[in-house]
Design a protein around this motif. Structure first.
Motif, PDB file in Angstrom:
ATOM      1  N   GLU A 271       0.858  -1.122   0.088  1.00 16.72           N
ATOM      2  CA  GLU A 271       0.027   0.005  -0.048  1.00 16.72           C
ATOM      3  C   GLU A 271       0.759   1.319  -0.070  1.00 16.72           C
ATOM      4  O   GLU A 271       0.683   2.209  -0.541  1.00 16.72           O
TER       5      GLU A 271
ATOM      6  N   ALA B 237       1.058   4.022  -2.868  1.00 18.04           N
ATOM      7  CA  ALA B 237       0.825   5.536  -2.356  1.00 18.04           C
ATOM      8  C   ALA B 237       1.747   6.418  -2.880  1.00 18.04           C
ATOM      9  O   ALA B 237       1.721   7.627  -3.526  1.00 18.04           O
TER      10      ALA B 237
ATOM     11  N   ASN C 232       0.829  10.562  -3.644  1.00 18.17           N
ATOM     12  CA  ASN C 232      -0.571  10.843  -3.035  1.00 18.17           C
ATOM     13  C   ASN C 232       0.256  11.029  -1.460  1.00 18.17           C
ATOM     14  O   ASN C 232      -0.049  10.165  -0.600  1.00 18.17           O
TER      15      ASN C 232
ATOM     16  N   ASN D  16      -1.426  12.360   1.104  1.00 20.60           N
ATOM     17  CA  ASN D  16      -2.418  12.070   2.320  1.00 20.60           C
ATOM     18  C   ASN D  16      -2.459  10.453   2.438  1.00 20.60           C
ATOM     19  O   ASN D  16      -2.284   9.966   3.503  1.00 20.60           O
ATOM     20  N   ARG D  17      -2.607   9.899   1.316  1.00 19.15           N
ATOM     21  CA  ARG D  17      -2.631   8.396   1.408  1.00 19.15           C
ATOM     22  C   ARG D  17      -1.381   7.784   1.927  1.00 19.15           C
ATOM     23  O   ARG D  17      -1.252   6.795   2.764  1.00 19.15           O
TER      24      ARG D  17
ATOM     25  N   GLY E  88      -1.193   8.359   5.541  1.00 17.01           N
ATOM     26  CA  GLY E  88      -2.186   7.656   6.323  1.00 17.01           C
ATOM     27  C   GLY E  88      -1.835   5.946   6.287  1.00 17.01           C
ATOM     28  O   GLY E  88      -1.686   5.262   7.399  1.00 17.01           O
ATOM     29  N   VAL E  89      -1.149   5.290   5.208  1.00 17.26           N
ATOM     30  CA  VAL E  89      -0.868   4.273   5.385  1.00 17.26           C
ATOM     31  C   VAL E  89       0.592   4.044   6.149  1.00 17.26           C
ATOM     32  O   VAL E  89       0.695   2.996   7.075  1.00 17.26           O
TER      33      VAL E  89
END
Length: 141
Positions: free
Chosen positions: A85, A89, A94, A96-97, A100-101
């Motif tokens: 993941e 990202a 990305n 934000n992604r 988050g991951v």
């Protein structure tokens, strides 16, 4: 001996992960991808040392194949998915992604590493020939 060797390897992997996060914060996506690949390579090698050497030795010596090593293998699978993941990202650039991951992955790693260092490695050091196990782990390509 096992605990010290493997805990040091955890720290080295953590440094690589931090470098990827720092690069992402700066927006250097090519650097992020390079750092993630190095982190992934080292982390997956760490898992191989456990799954191909230490866990089988531990299971053979203790007769426990449904205990702590099974839990660690399941957590390794979760961490592998999170690494994939994180790669995705970064490829998307990305932020934000990615973060988050990264946060999820960091929590998983911290909990996983603590269990290994405080429980499994201590048990392995008591029950196995630590020097022999470490030498076999070092010999993995």
């Amino acid at each position: 001996m096992i605990r010290e060797y493997m805990a040091n390897d955890h720290k080295e992997c953590d440094i690589l992960f931090s470098q990827a996060e720092e690069a992402a914060a700066a927006g250097g996506w090519e650097s992020v991808q390079a750092h993630i690949e190095e982190f992934a390579k080292r982390t997956l090698h760490h898992f191989r040392m456990e799954e191909e050497v230490m866990f089988p030795d531990f299971e053979e010596t203790t007769g426990m194949s449904q205990g702590p090593t099974q839990v660690m293998r399941m957590e390794h699978a979760q961490i592998r998915r999170q690494i994939d993941e994180l790669r995705a990202a970064a490829a998307e650039q990305n932020k934000n992604r990615f973060f988050g991951v990264a946060e999820t992955l960091m929590i998983l790693l911290q909990q996983h590493n603590a269990k290994e260092e405080q429980v499994l490695y201590a048990m392995a050091d008591r029950m196995l020939d630590g020097a022999q196990v470490v030498e076999k782990m070092k010999a993995l390509p």
